[in-house]
Write a protein that holds these residues in place. Structure first.
Motif, mmCIF file in Angstrom:
data_model
loop_
_atom_site.group_PDB
_atom_site.id
_atom_site.type_symbol
_atom_site.label_atom_id
_atom_site.label_comp_id
_atom_site.label_asym_id
_atom_site.label_seq_id
_atom_site.Cartn_x
_atom_site.Cartn_y
_atom_site.Cartn_z
ATOM 1 N N LEU A 21 0.837 -1.199 0.000
ATOM 2 C CA LEU A 21 0.000 0.000 0.000
ATOM 3 C C LEU A 21 0.872 1.250 0.000
ATOM 4 C CD1 LEU A 21 -2.737 -0.970 2.593
ATOM 5 C CD2 LEU A 21 -2.915 -0.928 0.121
ATOM 6 N N SER A 22 0.492 2.193 -0.806
ATOM 7 C CA SER A 22 1.194 3.476 -0.836
ATOM 8 C C SER A 22 0.159 4.587 -0.934
ATOM 9 C CB SER A 22 2.159 3.536 -2.013
ATOM 10 O OG SER A 22 1.451 3.429 -3.219
ATOM 11 N N LEU A 23 0.532 5.752 -0.492
ATOM 12 C CA LEU A 23 -0.382 6.880 -0.500
ATOM 13 C C LEU A 23 -0.527 7.449 -1.902
ATOM 14 C CD1 LEU A 23 0.680 8.795 2.724
ATOM 15 C CD2 LEU A 23 -1.139 7.127 2.433
ATOM 16 N N HIS A 24 -1.729 7.857 -2.216
ATOM 17 C CA HIS A 24 -2.048 8.487 -3.481
ATOM 18 C C HIS A 24 -1.878 9.992 -3.273
ATOM 19 C CE1 HIS A 24 -5.182 8.492 -6.972
ATOM 20 N NE2 HIS A 24 -3.981 8.805 -7.378
ATOM 21 N N HIS A 25 -0.650 10.485 -3.423
ATOM 22 C CA HIS A 25 -0.313 11.873 -3.099
ATOM 23 C C HIS A 25 -1.098 12.879 -3.943
ATOM 24 C CE1 HIS A 25 2.779 10.906 -0.217
ATOM 25 N NE2 HIS A 25 3.258 10.003 -1.066
ATOM 26 N N ALA A 26 -1.430 12.521 -5.174
ATOM 27 C CA ALA A 26 -2.201 13.435 -6.017
ATOM 28 C C ALA A 26 -3.575 13.692 -5.409
ATOM 29 C CB ALA A 26 -2.342 12.863 -7.426
#
Length: 175
Positions: A21-26
């Protein structure tokens, strides 16, 4: 004349999968992401203020409505931040519409009702705000909750209008 069903469209793509899982920075930098952060902060301030003080009658509904919308907003925010909305059956392919309905129907509707309830309760308790009144007074708590609820309802209205404008421009993604 037989109507044909419209072709099914796959859900909008999330961020590229990297195995974990990674953050959706946009999303976090988008107007909707910033509005969600404000909704979560002010919504928490609303229900914590109500729950921390003595409440009765219609304030039970106001607390229920605020916590329900806050939890649903937290779920939408979490799924959007992680880019995992496609995991939600049936709603994942309609994520923009899901956000739109959540914001305008649940967010604005329930927070407007909760704000009205707390504003009415504050008005009922306005007598205890006089100088020299020595008993415990809930006026400030009810007024604070009402102000937080009103601002939160406005934030839901803004995010609903943002989703509506994206939908009218035939965009399917929330960013």
């Amino acid at each position: 004349m037989a109507r044909t069903a419209p072709p099914t469209v796959p859900p909008p793509p999330g961020p590229p999968a990297r195995g974990s899982l990674s953050l959706h920075h946009a999303y976090l930098r988008s107007p909707l992401g910033l509005l969600r952060l404000g909704q979560l902060a002010l919504g928490a301030a609303f229900w914590v203020t109500v729950a921390a003080h003595k409440y009765e009658g219609a304030a039970h509904f106001a607390l229920f409505a605020a916590v329900l919308v806050w939890l649903l907003t937290l779920a939408l925010f979490g799924l959007s931040l992680l880019g995992r909305w496609e995991m939600v059956p049936w709603l994942g392919s309609r994520w923009l519409l899901t956000n739109l309905v959540h914001d305008l129907a649940l967010g604005v509707g329930l927070y407007a009702a909760a704000t009205g309830i707390m504003g009415h309760k504050a008005k009922q308790r306005s007598f205890c705000n006089l100088p020299g009144y020595s008993q415990h007074c809930l006026y400030s708590a009810y007024l604070s909750a009402s102000i937080c609820g009103g601002i939160t309802a406005c934030l839901y209205l803004f995010s609903g209008l943002y989703c509506l404008s994206r939908r009218c421009q035939d965009q399917r993604d929330i960013i």
